[in-house]
Design a protein around this motif. Structure first.
Motif, PDB file in Angstrom:
ATOM      1  N   UNK A   1       0.835  -1.201   0.000  1.00 37.12           N
ATOM      2  CA  UNK A   1       0.000   0.000   0.000  1.00 37.12           C
ATOM      3  C   UNK A   1       0.870   1.252   0.000  1.00 37.12           C
ATOM      4  N   UNK A   2       1.970   1.222   0.744  1.00 33.02           N
ATOM      5  CA  UNK A   2       2.893   2.359   0.771  1.00 33.02           C
ATOM      6  C   UNK A   2       3.531   2.547  -0.603  1.00 33.02           C
ATOM      7  N   UNK A   3       3.804   1.455  -1.269  1.00 30.82           N
ATOM      8  CA  UNK A   3       4.469   1.509  -2.579  1.00 30.82           C
ATOM      9  C   UNK A   3       3.516   1.886  -3.703  1.00 30.82           C
ATOM     10  N   UNK A   4       2.320   1.294  -3.721  1.00 24.50           N
ATOM     11  CA  UNK A   4       1.385   1.476  -4.830  1.00 24.50           C
ATOM     12  C   UNK A   4       0.054   2.085  -4.396  1.00 24.50           C
ATOM     13  N   UNK A   5       0.003   2.762  -3.255  1.00 24.90           N
ATOM     14  CA  UNK A   5      -1.248   3.242  -2.689  1.00 24.90           C
ATOM     15  C   UNK A   5      -2.028   4.167  -3.603  1.00 24.90           C
TER      16      UNK A   5
END
Length: 100
Positions: free
Chosen positions: A65-69
């Protein structure tokens, strides 16, 4: 440890705060692992193994989620916590259904 916290999006913390956050995560994981063990019955892996699987899924979900949020109008930390919890529980459920 600091690199893992930074990878999932937590801010830089002093050592005592890191120990406290880690203890809260492990105790929360044990609680969820115990609840999964009660709900899944014979299909469960045991409290400790459920906790380990759930923490792996939660860290993976939070990192993804942090990478592709996707940007939303809600508070990002609430969304990340919800995604981490849901991905941990989902991983335990999927493994319980697929492992004979």
């Amino acid at each position: 440890m600091q690199a893992v916290f930074t990878m999932i999006g937590l801010p830089s913390l002093p050592l005592l705060s890191m120990i406290l956050v880690t203890a809260i995560l492990v105790l929360g994981g044990l609680l969820f692992g115990w609840i999964c063990d009660l709900l899944l019955g014979q299909a469960a892996f045991g409290t400790v193994m459920n906790t380990i699987i759930m923490l792996i899924g939660a860290f993976a979900g939070a990192w993804l989620w942090h990478r592709f949020g996707v940007p939303t109008r809600f508070d990002p930390s609430v969304i990340k916590a919800s995604v981490a919890t849901a991905s941990g529980l989902l991983l335990v459920l999927v493994l319980a259904m697929t492992v004979p």
